[in-house]
Motif scaffolding. Structure first.
Motif, short mmCIF file in Angstrom:
data_model
loop_
_atom_site.label_atom_id
_atom_site.label_comp_id
_atom_site.label_asym_id
_atom_site.label_seq_id
_atom_site.Cartn_x
_atom_site.Cartn_y
_atom_site.Cartn_z
N HIS A 92 1.04 -1.83 -0.10
CA HIS A 92 -0.07 -0.41 -0.07
C HIS A 92 0.93 0.91 -0.20
O HIS A 92 2.19 1.53 0.05
CB HIS A 92 -1.14 -0.17 1.44
N TRP A 93 0.15 2.46 -0.33
CA TRP A 93 0.54 3.54 -0.29
C TRP A 93 -0.18 4.36 0.62
O TRP A 93 -1.32 4.35 0.74
CB TRP A 93 1.10 4.37 -1.00
N HIS A 94 0.70 5.57 1.07
CA HIS A 94 -0.33 6.94 1.32
C HIS A 94 0.14 8.26 1.54
O HIS A 94 1.35 8.45 1.76
CB HIS A 94 -0.59 6.28 3.66
N GLY A 95 -0.58 9.06 1.73
CA GLY A 95 0.36 10.42 1.28
C GLY A 95 -1.21 11.55 1.52
O GLY A 95 -2.42 11.27 1.64
N ALA A 96 -0.67 12.61 1.29
CA ALA A 96 -1.96 13.62 1.23
C ALA A 96 -2.29 14.17 -0.57
O ALA A 96 -1.47 13.25 -1.16
CB ALA A 96 -0.92 14.98 1.40
N THR A 97 -3.42 14.65 -0.26
CA THR A 97 -4.07 15.03 -1.58
C THR A 97 -3.40 16.38 -2.14
O THR A 97 -1.83 16.39 -1.52
CB THR A 97 -5.41 15.71 -0.58
N PRO A 98 -3.20 16.29 -3.21
CA PRO A 98 -2.38 17.41 -4.30
C PRO A 98 -2.58 18.59 -3.56
O PRO A 98 -1.80 19.46 -4.08
CB PRO A 98 -3.42 17.58 -5.42
N ASP A 99 -3.78 19.02 -2.75
CA ASP A 99 -3.95 20.39 -2.63
C ASP A 99 -3.58 20.48 -0.93
O ASP A 99 -4.22 21.76 -0.66
CB ASP A 99 -5.43 20.91 -2.81
N ASP A 100 -3.69 19.76 -0.09
CA ASP A 100 -3.78 20.02 1.63
C ASP A 100 -2.32 19.25 2.00
O ASP A 100 -1.67 18.01 1.53
CB ASP A 100 -5.03 19.46 1.89
N PHE A 101 -1.94 19.85 3.08
CA PHE A 101 -1.08 19.29 3.86
C PHE A 101 -2.22 18.63 4.64
O PHE A 101 -3.39 17.72 5.07
CB PHE A 101 -0.70 20.27 5.54
#
Length: 130
Positions: A92-101
């Motif tokens: 899997h992976w996880h991260g932020a949306t393109p526009d928000d922290f």
């Protein structure tokens, strides 16, 4: 009982993250304990590389909106207060949306020689699936 000193905030290494990521180790300094907890903060668009945890991983979003993806193409949109469990061995992976922290707590059990298994970086196409 022991009051633990706060370790320094560390930048996520380029080998395992895309974009700017910082983490604080909240729990994991004791060799007799398998519990690991990190507070991880992602800049907009930042994300982990593909990886799996042999014992599974629990992620609890505390701020912002998270994107969490699996190899089958599923991408979850996860809001503050929501928790996602990734079973043992699931890439899997996880991260932020393109526009928000985004900030989450990452929790897992780790035994010597049984840490996260890291793979390639998540492509822009995989990141853009939602």
């Amino acid at each position: 009982m022991n009051l633990e000193p706060k370790p320094a905030t560390v930048a996520g290494p380029e080998q395992t993250f895309t974009g700017r990521v910082w983490f604080d180790v909240l729990c994991g300094a004791h060799p007799e304990s398998a519990m690991r907890v990190n507070r991880v903060r992602f800049a907009p668009g930042a994300r982990t590389a593909w990886h799996a945890h042999p014992g599974g991983q629990t992620l609890h979003v505390t701020q912002g909106v998270a994107l969490m993806g699996t190899r089958d193409g599923t991408v979850l949109v996860v809001h503050p207060g929501e928790t996602v469990y990734t079973p043992p061995g699931e890439e899997h992976w996880h991260g932020a949306t393109p526009d928000d922290f985004m900030e989450h707590l990452a929790m897992w059990e780790d035994q010597p020689g049984n840490g996260a298994v890291w793979a390639e970086h998540v492509s822009d196409a995989d990141y853009a699936r939602r």
